[in-house]
Design an enzyme around this catalytic site. Structure first.
Site, PDB file in Angstrom:
ATOM      1  N   HIS A  24       0.806  -1.230   0.000  1.00 58.59           N
ATOM      2  CA  HIS A  24       0.000   0.000   0.000  1.00 58.59           C
ATOM      3  C   HIS A  24       0.837   1.278   0.000  1.00 58.59           C
ATOM      4  CE1 HIS A  24      -0.836  -2.006   4.063  1.00 58.59           C
ATOM      5  NE2 HIS A  24       0.025  -1.096   4.375  1.00 58.59           N
ATOM      6  N   HIS A  79      -2.539 -11.166  14.569  1.00 61.81           N
ATOM      7  CA  HIS A  79      -2.848  -9.871  13.936  1.00 61.81           C
ATOM      8  C   HIS A  79      -3.803 -10.146  12.781  1.00 61.81           C
ATOM      9  CE1 HIS A  79      -2.423  -5.930  12.305  1.00 61.81           C
ATOM     10  NE2 HIS A  79      -1.306  -6.087  11.632  1.00 61.81           N
ATOM     11  N   GLU A  81      -4.569  -8.157  10.180  1.00 58.38           N
ATOM     12  CA  GLU A  81      -4.338  -7.541   8.867  1.00 58.38           C
ATOM     13  C   GLU A  81      -4.215  -8.664   7.826  1.00 58.38           C
ATOM     14  OE1 GLU A  81      -1.301  -4.470   8.705  1.00 58.38           O
ATOM     15  OE2 GLU A  81      -2.062  -3.799   6.763  1.00 58.38           O
ATOM     16  N   ASP A  83      -2.445  -9.552   5.381  1.00 55.55           N
ATOM     17  CA  ASP A  83      -1.209 -10.248   5.006  1.00 55.55           C
ATOM     18  C   ASP A  83      -0.935 -11.437   5.925  1.00 55.55           C
ATOM     19  OD1 ASP A  83      -0.858  -8.149   6.846  1.00 55.55           O
ATOM     20  OD2 ASP A  83       1.259  -7.885   6.388  1.00 55.55           O
ATOM     21  N   HIS A 144       0.845  -3.749  15.278  1.00 59.26           N
ATOM     22  CA  HIS A 144       0.699  -2.578  14.458  1.00 59.26           C
ATOM     23  C   HIS A 144      -0.743  -2.032  14.420  1.00 59.26           C
ATOM     24  CE1 HIS A 144       0.143  -1.906   9.821  1.00 59.26           C
ATOM     25  NE2 HIS A 144       0.432  -0.741  10.344  1.00 59.26           N
ATOM     26  N   ASP A 163       4.221  -8.115  13.384  1.00 59.69           N
ATOM     27  CA  ASP A 163       4.872  -7.043  12.611  1.00 59.69           C
ATOM     28  C   ASP A 163       6.086  -6.443  13.322  1.00 59.69           C
ATOM     29  OD1 ASP A 163       3.207  -7.116  10.374  1.00 59.69           O
ATOM     30  OD2 ASP A 163       1.805  -5.663  11.192  1.00 59.69           O
ATOM     31  N   TYR A 191      11.458  -0.672   7.339  1.00 61.93           N
ATOM     32  CA  TYR A 191      10.131  -1.094   7.804  1.00 61.93           C
ATOM     33  C   TYR A 191       9.666  -0.200   8.954  1.00 61.93           C
ATOM     34  CZ  TYR A 191       6.365  -4.330   9.056  1.00 61.93           C
ATOM     35  OH  TYR A 191       5.140  -4.891   9.316  1.00 61.93           O
ATOM     36  N   HIS A 224       7.406 -10.884   9.253  1.00 61.63           N
ATOM     37  CA  HIS A 224       7.964 -10.523   7.942  1.00 61.63           C
ATOM     38  C   HIS A 224       9.486 -10.586   8.016  1.00 61.63           C
ATOM     39  CE1 HIS A 224       4.175  -8.920   6.385  1.00 61.63           C
ATOM     40  NE2 HIS A 224       4.049  -8.162   7.453  1.00 61.63           N
TER      41      HIS A 224
HETATM   42 FE1  FEO Z   1       0.107  -5.100  10.097  1.00 63.02          FE
HETATM   43 FE2  FEO Z   1       2.101  -7.386   8.401  1.00 63.02          FE
HETATM   44  O1  FEO Z   1       0.514  -6.538   8.934  1.00 63.02           O
END
Ligand code: FEO
Length: 398
Positions: A24, A79, A81, A83, A144, A163, A191, A224
């Protein structure tokens, strides 16, 4: 790529997104990973986090290298989100006996994303016993999202922190020491600057809680990028503390977009004048610059000068996009000003000044606005304008 042991009872079974180039708006030239961890006790098996929907087959194939996914008893959603959570339904289909747990806000988030799916809430007082191996939980609100949660395995001293401590870095290697500390720490910083910059206080609070509850951190396993172990755990944590401290230097970012070179000429002149004043300076043409890499430089820069030619009575769209991007990350304590050229109708520098103020940058002087191409005398005036800005930046640092 195979499943990779992380510790005695934990195995990485995530997915590598080699081709991710945009998160994004955060450009990700090195791709990313969606990490998931299989935790095995003598009685039960847990899967900590899932992956983005298109990567569910990759996740399941890695799990199958270790065991039949049908043997999974617990899925932890750290989380919501997408992803990490968009593939949850598909993973659940392969793990029909698994209970799913999340933080209390995570329970609501899972329901929102998955058509009312009801999962169980876990919190700080809960322990999931897998048989000689346990999982504990710590809410990590805004690290996050409000639902974010850390999961900890005390027997292996592994923190699965989603995250936090992540990097958008695809690699065949799974550990920071394997890809090299310099690369891992560089991507950790990118990041942090582009996702976590406004959340430094929340991160410090959660990490303070981790210390207060006495969780030893032999390994920090984010969702990640690569995993931190050994001395690099403390190094990554120290880097977070440094970036989160909000300390700024006598450094100025000059970011601009030009039409026919006049604003570019101003930018170079302004940069030279700032350098002559002893400031660190970074110059970015926003038509070609990576916003993500620019944000890394803004982490410790006190000054931000934004320039644009005027087009259709306003700033160029890349400049508008850049200010919007910066504004979302809410850098605190920065001072700024606008510069730029115009032909027959000015407008860009006024607009930039207004937008910088709106996003919380303290505009410390009137813009330098140039009609058509700058003459030598006008370039000298732009230089003087930059010197005035440099003096304010240096004064603020004393
Ligand atoms: Fe806040 Fe990797 O998602």
């Amino acid at each position: 790529m195979r499943a990779v042991p992380v510790s005695d009872h934990i195995t990485w079974v995530g997915a590598v997104d080699w081709n991710l180039r945009d998160f994004h708006g955060f450009d990700t030239p090195r791709g990313s990973t969606y990490n998931a961890y299989l935790v095995r006790g003598t009685d039960k098996v847990a899967l900590v986090d899932t992956v983005k929907t298109p990567f569910v087959p990759e996740l399941l194939s890695r799990i199958r290298e270790v065991l039949d996914p049908a043997r999974i008893d617990v899925i932890v959603v750290n989380h919501v989100e997408p992803d990490h959570n968009s593939g949850l339904r598909d993973v659940m289909a392969a793990c029909p006996h698994a209970r799913v747990v999340a933080s209390a806000p995570g329970v609501r988030g899972v329901a929102e994303y998955h058509d009312g799916l009801v999962v169980e809430a876990v919190g700080e007082d809960d322990v999931i016993d897998l048989g000689g191996v346990t999982l504990r939980f710590l809410p990590a609100p805004m690290v996050h999202w409000p639902d974010s949660m850390f999961t900890y395995c005390p027997e292996d001293a592994v923190l699965m922190c989603n995250d936090a401590f992540g990097q958008h870095l695809a690699s065949a290697e799974r550990f920071a020491d394997e890809v090299g500390a310099d690369l891992a720490l560089e991507e950790l910083k990118v990041y942090y600057a582009n996702i976590l910059m406004p959340l430094g206080a929340q991160i410090a609070k959660v990490m303070g809680k981790v210390a207060a509850v006495g969780w030893e951190l032999a390994t920090v396993a984010p969702s990640h990028g690569v995993i931190w172990r050994g001395d690099l755990v403390a190094e990554a944590h120290a880097a977070y503390q440094r970036w989160g401290s909000g300390s700024l230097r006598d450094k100025v970012i000059v970011a601009y977009s030009t039409m026919w070179g006049s604003t570019d000429e101003l930018a170079r002149t302004i940069a030279d004048a700032l350098v002559a004043q002893g400031l660190d300076v970074e110059v970015y043409d926003l038509a070609v610059a990576s916003f993500a890499r620019l944000m890394v430089e803004l982490l410790d820069a006190r000054g931000l000068l934004v320039g644009s030619a005027t087009l259709h009575h306003g700033m160029l769209f890349r400049v508008a996009g850049f200010i919007q991007y910066v504004g979302g990350l809410r850098p605190a304590g920065r001072m700024g000003a606008a510069f730029g050229s115009y032909g027959w109708s000015s407008g860009a520098t006024k607009q930039i000044t207004e937008r910088l103020t709106e996003i919380g940058i303290e505009v410390v002087q009137d813009p330098y606005t140039q009609k058509f191409r700058p003459t030598e005398a006008e370039l000298a005036a732009a230089g003087e304008w930059a010197v005035a800005f440099a003096e304010k930046v240096k004064a603020a640092g004393k």
